[in-house]
Scaffold this motif. Structure first.
Motif, PDB file in Angstrom:
ATOM      1  N   UNK A   9      54.824  -8.485  12.430  1.00 56.51           N
ATOM      2  CA  UNK A   9      54.456  -7.188  11.860  1.00 56.51           C
ATOM      3  C   UNK A   9      53.205  -7.314  11.012  1.00 56.51           C
ATOM      4  N   UNK A  10      52.945  -6.324  10.220  1.00 58.66           N
ATOM      5  CA  UNK A  10      51.721  -6.236   9.423  1.00 58.66           C
ATOM      6  C   UNK A  10      51.559  -7.408   8.467  1.00 58.66           C
ATOM      7  N   UNK A  11      50.326  -7.757   8.229  1.00 62.42           N
ATOM      8  CA  UNK A  11      49.950  -8.808   7.298  1.00 62.42           C
ATOM      9  C   UNK A  11      49.047  -8.202   6.234  1.00 62.42           C
ATOM     10  N   UNK A  12      49.304  -8.534   4.989  1.00 63.48           N
ATOM     11  CA  UNK A  12      48.428  -8.108   3.902  1.00 63.48           C
ATOM     12  C   UNK A  12      47.424  -9.218   3.638  1.00 63.48           C
ATOM     13  N   UNK A  13      46.175  -8.861   3.439  1.00 57.40           N
ATOM     14  CA  UNK A  13      45.159  -9.855   3.095  1.00 57.40           C
ATOM     15  C   UNK A  13      44.479  -9.462   1.796  1.00 57.40           C
ATOM     16  N   UNK A  14      44.137 -10.479   1.033  1.00 56.91           N
ATOM     17  CA  UNK A  14      43.520 -10.292  -0.277  1.00 56.91           C
ATOM     18  C   UNK A  14      42.351 -11.245  -0.426  1.00 56.91           C
ATOM     19  N   UNK A  15      41.327 -10.849  -1.172  1.00 53.81           N
ATOM     20  CA  UNK A  15      40.277 -11.814  -1.503  1.00 53.81           C
ATOM     21  C   UNK A  15      40.906 -12.965  -2.296  1.00 53.81           C
ATOM     22  N   UNK A  16      40.496 -14.186  -2.010  1.00 52.41           N
ATOM     23  CA  UNK A  16      41.087 -15.358  -2.665  1.00 52.41           C
ATOM     24  C   UNK A  16      41.025 -15.278  -4.194  1.00 52.41           C
ATOM     25  N   UNK A  17      39.908 -14.866  -4.812  1.00 51.67           N
ATOM     26  CA  UNK A  17      39.898 -14.782  -6.275  1.00 51.67           C
ATOM     27  C   UNK A  17      40.910 -13.777  -6.835  1.00 51.67           C
ATOM     28  N   UNK A  18      41.103 -12.655  -6.146  1.00 49.02           N
ATOM     29  CA  UNK A  18      42.074 -11.658  -6.609  1.00 49.02           C
ATOM     30  C   UNK A  18      43.490 -12.207  -6.522  1.00 49.02           C
ATOM     31  N   UNK A  19      43.796 -12.945  -5.452  1.00 48.33           N
ATOM     32  CA  UNK A  19      45.132 -13.523  -5.312  1.00 48.33           C
ATOM     33  C   UNK A  19      45.356 -14.606  -6.369  1.00 48.33           C
ATOM     34  N   UNK A  55      39.071 -20.160   2.759  1.00 47.92           N
ATOM     35  CA  UNK A  55      38.237 -20.266   1.559  1.00 47.92           C
ATOM     36  C   UNK A  55      38.032 -18.913   0.881  1.00 47.92           C
ATOM     37  N   UNK A  56      38.075 -17.840   1.657  1.00 47.23           N
ATOM     38  CA  UNK A  56      37.749 -16.530   1.095  1.00 47.23           C
ATOM     39  C   UNK A  56      38.904 -15.535   1.056  1.00 47.23           C
ATOM     40  N   UNK A  57      39.973 -15.753   1.827  1.00 40.59           N
ATOM     41  CA  UNK A  57      41.057 -14.775   1.938  1.00 40.59           C
ATOM     42  C   UNK A  57      42.414 -15.458   1.831  1.00 40.59           C
ATOM     43  N   UNK A  58      43.409 -14.678   1.385  1.00 35.56           N
ATOM     44  CA  UNK A  58      44.809 -15.101   1.392  1.00 35.56           C
ATOM     45  C   UNK A  58      45.583 -14.017   2.130  1.00 35.56           C
ATOM     46  N   UNK A  59      46.409 -14.434   3.086  1.00 37.11           N
ATOM     47  CA  UNK A  59      47.218 -13.496   3.851  1.00 37.11           C
ATOM     48  C   UNK A  59      48.684 -13.693   3.483  1.00 37.11           C
ATOM     49  N   UNK A  60      49.434 -12.589   3.464  1.00 34.99           N
ATOM     50  CA  UNK A  60      50.854 -12.609   3.119  1.00 34.99           C
ATOM     51  C   UNK A  60      51.596 -11.827   4.202  1.00 34.99           C
ATOM     52  N   UNK A  61      52.742 -12.388   4.639  1.00 35.39           N
ATOM     53  CA  UNK A  61      53.556 -11.684   5.628  1.00 35.39           C
ATOM     54  C   UNK A  61      55.040 -11.920   5.357  1.00 35.39           C
ATOM     55  N   UNK A  62      55.869 -11.096   5.938  1.00 30.21           N
ATOM     56  CA  UNK A  62      57.323 -11.181   5.820  1.00 30.21           C
ATOM     57  C   UNK A  62      57.819 -12.271   6.766  1.00 30.21           C
ATOM     58  N   UNK A  63      58.533 -13.260   6.247  1.00 26.51           N
ATOM     59  CA  UNK A  63      58.993 -14.357   7.095  1.00 26.51           C
ATOM     60  C   UNK A  63      60.059 -13.910   8.098  1.00 26.51           C
ATOM     61  N   UNK A  64      60.757 -12.816   7.819  1.00 21.84           N
ATOM     62  CA  UNK A  64      61.779 -12.317   8.744  1.00 21.84           C
ATOM     63  C   UNK A  64      61.158 -11.699   9.993  1.00 21.84           C
ATOM     64  N   UNK A  65      59.943 -11.195   9.887  1.00 22.19           N
ATOM     65  CA  UNK A  65      59.298 -10.513  11.006  1.00 22.19           C
ATOM     66  C   UNK A  65      57.795 -10.808  10.982  1.00 22.19           C
ATOM     67  N   UNK A  66      57.416 -12.021  11.321  1.00 18.43           N
ATOM     68  CA  UNK A  66      56.013 -12.420  11.180  1.00 18.43           C
ATOM     69  C   UNK A  66      55.039 -11.709  12.114  1.00 18.43           C
TER      70      UNK A  66
END
Length: 58
Positions: free
Chosen positions: A38-48, A25-36
């Protein structure tokens, strides 16, 4: 976040060449499907949501 999904544009030939997203409800996470593991980027849901809206306008 456990509900990772790939883009619907990922076909059988390039299915590993994209990003995956997961959201709550509050966050969106993004990651590389080739190497899940590794690092994940997270963003506030409204910003995404604003980012996606900007992409759709261009």
């Amino acid at each position: 976040m456990d509900n990772w999904r790939k883009s619907s544009y990922s076909g059988p030939d390039d299915g590993n060449e994209c990003v995956e997203i997961a959201h709550s409800l509050t966050r969106v996470a993004v990651r590389d499907s080739k190497d899940p593991q590794r690092a994940t980027l997270t963003f506030p849901a409204p910003a995404f949501a604003s980012f996606l809206a900007g992409l759709k306008e261009s």
